[in-house]
Design a protein around this motif. Sequence first.
Motif, PDB file in Angstrom:
ATOM      1  N   LEU A  27       0.847  -1.181   0.000  1.00 28.18           N
ATOM      2  CA  LEU A  27       0.000   0.000   0.000  1.00 28.18           C
ATOM      3  C   LEU A  27       0.881   1.230   0.000  1.00 28.18           C
ATOM      4  O   LEU A  27       2.052   1.169   0.371  1.00 28.18           O
ATOM      5  CB  LEU A  27      -0.941   0.015   1.205  1.00 28.18           C
ATOM      6  N   ALA A  28       0.313   2.347  -0.391  1.00 31.35           N
ATOM      7  CA  ALA A  28       1.057   3.594  -0.452  1.00 31.35           C
ATOM      8  C   ALA A  28       1.163   4.231   0.925  1.00 31.35           C
ATOM      9  O   ALA A  28       0.202   4.255   1.688  1.00 31.35           O
ATOM     10  CB  ALA A  28       0.391   4.557  -1.428  1.00 31.35           C
ATOM     11  N   LEU A  29       2.324   4.770   1.219  1.00 33.55           N
ATOM     12  CA  LEU A  29       2.528   5.437   2.495  1.00 33.55           C
ATOM     13  C   LEU A  29       1.620   6.638   2.680  1.00 33.55           C
ATOM     14  O   LEU A  29       1.280   6.990   3.811  1.00 33.55           O
ATOM     15  CB  LEU A  29       3.983   5.878   2.638  1.00 33.55           C
ATOM     16  N   ARG A  30       1.215   7.277   1.603  1.00 34.61           N
ATOM     17  CA  ARG A  30       0.413   8.489   1.693  1.00 34.61           C
ATOM     18  C   ARG A  30      -0.940   8.269   2.350  1.00 34.61           C
ATOM     19  O   ARG A  30      -1.570   9.239   2.776  1.00 34.61           O
ATOM     20  CB  ARG A  30       0.207   9.100   0.311  1.00 34.61           C
ATOM     21  N   VAL A  31      -1.396   7.028   2.436  1.00 36.55           N
ATOM     22  CA  VAL A  31      -2.684   6.770   3.078  1.00 36.55           C
ATOM     23  C   VAL A  31      -2.551   6.634   4.587  1.00 36.55           C
ATOM     24  O   VAL A  31      -3.563   6.505   5.276  1.00 36.55           O
ATOM     25  CB  VAL A  31      -3.364   5.512   2.499  1.00 36.55           C
ATOM     26  N   TYR A  32      -1.344   6.677   5.113  1.00 36.22           N
ATOM     27  CA  TYR A  32      -1.116   6.510   6.541  1.00 36.22           C
ATOM     28  C   TYR A  32      -0.746   7.825   7.202  1.00 36.22           C
ATOM     29  O   TYR A  32      -0.189   8.724   6.572  1.00 36.22           O
ATOM     30  CB  TYR A  32      -0.028   5.465   6.792  1.00 36.22           C
ATOM     31  N   CYS A  97      11.861   1.628  10.551  1.00 33.57           N
ATOM     32  CA  CYS A  97      10.908   2.470   9.851  1.00 33.57           C
ATOM     33  C   CYS A  97       9.518   2.175  10.407  1.00 33.57           C
ATOM     34  O   CYS A  97       9.162   1.005  10.600  1.00 33.57           O
ATOM     35  CB  CYS A  97      10.962   2.174   8.359  1.00 33.57           C
ATOM     36  N   VAL A  98       8.745   3.217  10.679  1.00 33.63           N
ATOM     37  CA  VAL A  98       7.437   3.043  11.312  1.00 33.63           C
ATOM     38  C   VAL A  98       6.396   3.932  10.650  1.00 33.63           C
ATOM     39  O   VAL A  98       6.701   4.967  10.064  1.00 33.63           O
ATOM     40  CB  VAL A  98       7.487   3.375  12.820  1.00 33.63           C
ATOM     41  N   THR A  99       5.144   3.522  10.773  1.00 30.34           N
ATOM     42  CA  THR A  99       4.032   4.364  10.347  1.00 30.34           C
ATOM     43  C   THR A  99       2.731   3.825  10.905  1.00 30.34           C
ATOM     44  O   THR A  99       2.669   2.689  11.389  1.00 30.34           O
ATOM     45  CB  THR A  99       3.929   4.468   8.813  1.00 30.34           C
ATOM     46  N   GLY A 100       1.691   4.644  10.849  1.00 29.71           N
ATOM     47  CA  GLY A 100       0.344   4.188  11.122  1.00 29.71           C
ATOM     48  C   GLY A 100      -0.147   4.292  12.543  1.00 29.71           C
ATOM     49  O   GLY A 100      -0.457   3.265  13.157  1.00 29.71           O
ATOM     50  N   VAL A 101      -0.263   5.517  13.088  1.00 29.77           N
ATOM     51  CA  VAL A 101      -0.970   5.684  14.353  1.00 29.77           C
ATOM     52  C   VAL A 101      -2.446   5.893  14.051  1.00 29.77           C
ATOM     53  O   VAL A 101      -2.811   6.430  13.002  1.00 29.77           O
ATOM     54  CB  VAL A 101      -0.423   6.854  15.187  1.00 29.77           C
TER      55      VAL A 101
END
Length: 126
Positions: A27-32, A97-101
């Motif tokens: 999935l694209a990072l921009r959605v997170y 590397c992290v994302t998605g709160v």
Amino acid sequence: QLQLAESGGGSVQAGGSLRLSCAASGLALRVYYCMGWFRQAPGKEREGVALIASTGDMPVYADSVKGRFTFSEDNDRNTLNLQMNSLEPEDTAMYYCVTGVRNGTCTMGRTDFVYWGQGTQVTVAS
């Protein structure tokens, strides 16, 4: 399903440089919301290094790396980079590397990210 893959770690002497990359797939990072880099050194707590609220934003850095580390994104906004200059032995750690709160503000103090990469080891010799 989002996958994060870090690369670029290695061993360098103090004062040297490394460039870490985090490639997102699935999935694209921009959605997170909220993404960046954390690190954990042996015997220490996990700590934030650099963070942005969304792709294209200006990053926030930990005090310990300000002026030495630079967070950036590739033009496709699906690859996160961390340019690390003037490395010190204290920078030795596994970098994630992290994302998605899920909600709230994107701050260096939170660790509740949904997605984490496997990590890339950075070792700095004195």
